[in-house]
Design a protein around this motif. Structure first.
Motif, short mmCIF file in Angstrom:
data_model
loop_
_atom_site.label_atom_id
_atom_site.label_comp_id
_atom_site.label_asym_id
_atom_site.label_seq_id
_atom_site.Cartn_x
_atom_site.Cartn_y
_atom_site.Cartn_z
N LEU A 74 89.85 16.37 9.70
CA LEU A 74 90.20 17.53 8.88
C LEU A 74 91.51 17.22 8.17
O LEU A 74 92.52 16.94 8.81
CB LEU A 74 90.35 18.77 9.76
CG LEU A 74 90.56 20.09 9.03
CD1 LEU A 74 89.34 20.45 8.19
CD2 LEU A 74 90.84 21.20 10.02
N VAL A 75 91.51 17.24 6.83
CA VAL A 75 92.71 16.88 6.07
C VAL A 75 93.28 18.05 5.27
O VAL A 75 94.39 17.94 4.75
CB VAL A 75 92.45 15.69 5.13
CG1 VAL A 75 92.17 14.44 5.92
CG2 VAL A 75 91.34 15.99 4.16
N LYS A 76 92.55 19.15 5.16
CA LYS A 76 93.05 20.33 4.46
C LYS A 76 92.95 21.54 5.37
O LYS A 76 92.11 21.60 6.25
CB LYS A 76 92.27 20.58 3.17
CG LYS A 76 92.53 19.55 2.10
CD LYS A 76 91.97 20.01 0.79
CE LYS A 76 92.30 19.01 -0.30
NZ LYS A 76 91.82 19.49 -1.60
N SER A 77 93.77 22.54 5.09
CA SER A 77 93.84 23.74 5.90
C SER A 77 92.59 24.60 5.76
O SER A 77 91.93 24.61 4.72
CB SER A 77 95.06 24.57 5.49
OG SER A 77 95.08 25.80 6.17
N LEU A 78 92.29 25.34 6.82
CA LEU A 78 91.16 26.28 6.81
C LEU A 78 91.58 27.68 6.37
O LEU A 78 90.73 28.55 6.21
CB LEU A 78 90.53 26.34 8.20
CG LEU A 78 89.91 25.04 8.70
CD1 LEU A 78 89.48 25.20 10.15
CD2 LEU A 78 88.74 24.64 7.84
N ILE A 105 84.75 27.92 7.71
CA ILE A 105 85.58 27.86 8.92
C ILE A 105 84.70 27.67 10.15
O ILE A 105 85.00 26.87 11.03
CB ILE A 105 86.42 29.14 9.05
CG1 ILE A 105 87.43 29.22 7.90
CG2 ILE A 105 87.15 29.18 10.39
CD1 ILE A 105 88.14 30.55 7.80
N ALA A 106 83.56 28.38 10.19
CA ALA A 106 82.64 28.26 11.32
C ALA A 106 82.03 26.86 11.39
O ALA A 106 81.84 26.32 12.48
CB ALA A 106 81.54 29.30 11.20
N THR A 107 81.75 26.27 10.24
CA THR A 107 81.20 24.91 10.21
C THR A 107 82.22 23.90 10.75
O THR A 107 81.88 23.02 11.53
CB THR A 107 80.79 24.53 8.77
OG1 THR A 107 79.82 25.48 8.31
CG2 THR A 107 80.18 23.14 8.72
N ALA A 108 83.48 24.04 10.34
CA ALA A 108 84.53 23.14 10.85
C ALA A 108 84.68 23.31 12.36
O ALA A 108 84.82 22.32 13.09
CB ALA A 108 85.85 23.43 10.15
N SER A 109 84.62 24.53 12.82
CA SER A 109 84.72 24.79 14.25
C SER A 109 83.55 24.18 15.01
O SER A 109 83.72 23.62 16.10
CB SER A 109 84.79 26.29 14.49
OG SER A 109 84.82 26.57 15.85
N ALA A 110 82.36 24.27 14.45
CA ALA A 110 81.18 23.69 15.09
C ALA A 110 81.28 22.17 15.17
O ALA A 110 80.74 21.56 16.09
CB ALA A 110 79.92 24.10 14.32
N ILE A 151 81.29 21.02 3.85
CA ILE A 151 82.76 21.18 3.77
C ILE A 151 83.44 19.85 3.46
O ILE A 151 84.56 19.59 3.90
CB ILE A 151 83.33 21.81 5.06
CG1 ILE A 151 83.02 20.96 6.29
CG2 ILE A 151 82.83 23.23 5.22
CD1 ILE A 151 83.75 21.42 7.53
N ASN A 152 82.80 19.01 2.66
CA ASN A 152 83.33 17.67 2.39
C ASN A 152 84.68 17.69 1.68
O ASN A 152 85.44 16.75 1.78
CB ASN A 152 82.34 16.82 1.59
CG ASN A 152 82.05 17.39 0.23
OD1 ASN A 152 82.48 18.47 -0.11
ND2 ASN A 152 81.32 16.64 -0.57
N TYR A 153 85.00 18.78 0.97
CA TYR A 153 86.29 18.86 0.29
C TYR A 153 87.45 19.07 1.26
O TYR A 153 88.62 18.96 0.86
CB TYR A 153 86.26 19.98 -0.76
CG TYR A 153 86.11 21.37 -0.19
CD1 TYR A 153 87.22 22.19 0.00
CD2 TYR A 153 84.87 21.86 0.20
CE1 TYR A 153 87.09 23.44 0.54
CE2 TYR A 153 84.73 23.12 0.74
CZ TYR A 153 85.85 23.91 0.90
OH TYR A 153 85.72 25.18 1.44
N LEU A 154 87.16 19.35 2.53
CA LEU A 154 88.19 19.54 3.55
C LEU A 154 88.36 18.32 4.45
O LEU A 154 89.27 18.29 5.26
CB LEU A 154 87.84 20.73 4.44
CG LEU A 154 87.72 22.11 3.80
CD1 LEU A 154 87.17 23.10 4.81
CD2 LEU A 154 89.05 22.55 3.26
#
Length: 59
Positions: free
Chosen positions: A8-12, A20-25, A50-53
């Motif tokens: 993860l390189v950018k803030s949620l 946000i749920a996808t990053a958490s998963a 969420i590839n932009y994150l």
């Protein structure tokens, strides 16, 4: 099976709730956190959403 390393390189903050749920998963909750996953169609779909994150590397 191939593995991918996802960071993860950018803030949620301020993102859509489903992003946000996808990053958490994926197991990502802080900037700079890195996790390894098998490269399955399900994981690849979440990464593409969420590839932009993220920063993605082949292992």
């Amino acid at each position: 099976m191939a593995k991918i390393k996802v960071t993860l390189v950018k803030s949620l903050i301020g993102r859509k709730k489903d992003h946000i749920a996808t990053a958490s998963a994926l197991g990502l909750n802080k900037i700079g956190k890195t996790v390894e996953h098998d490269e399955t169609p399900q994981i690849r779909g979440m990464v593409n959403k969420i590839n932009y994150l993220l920063k993605v590397e082949e292992v």
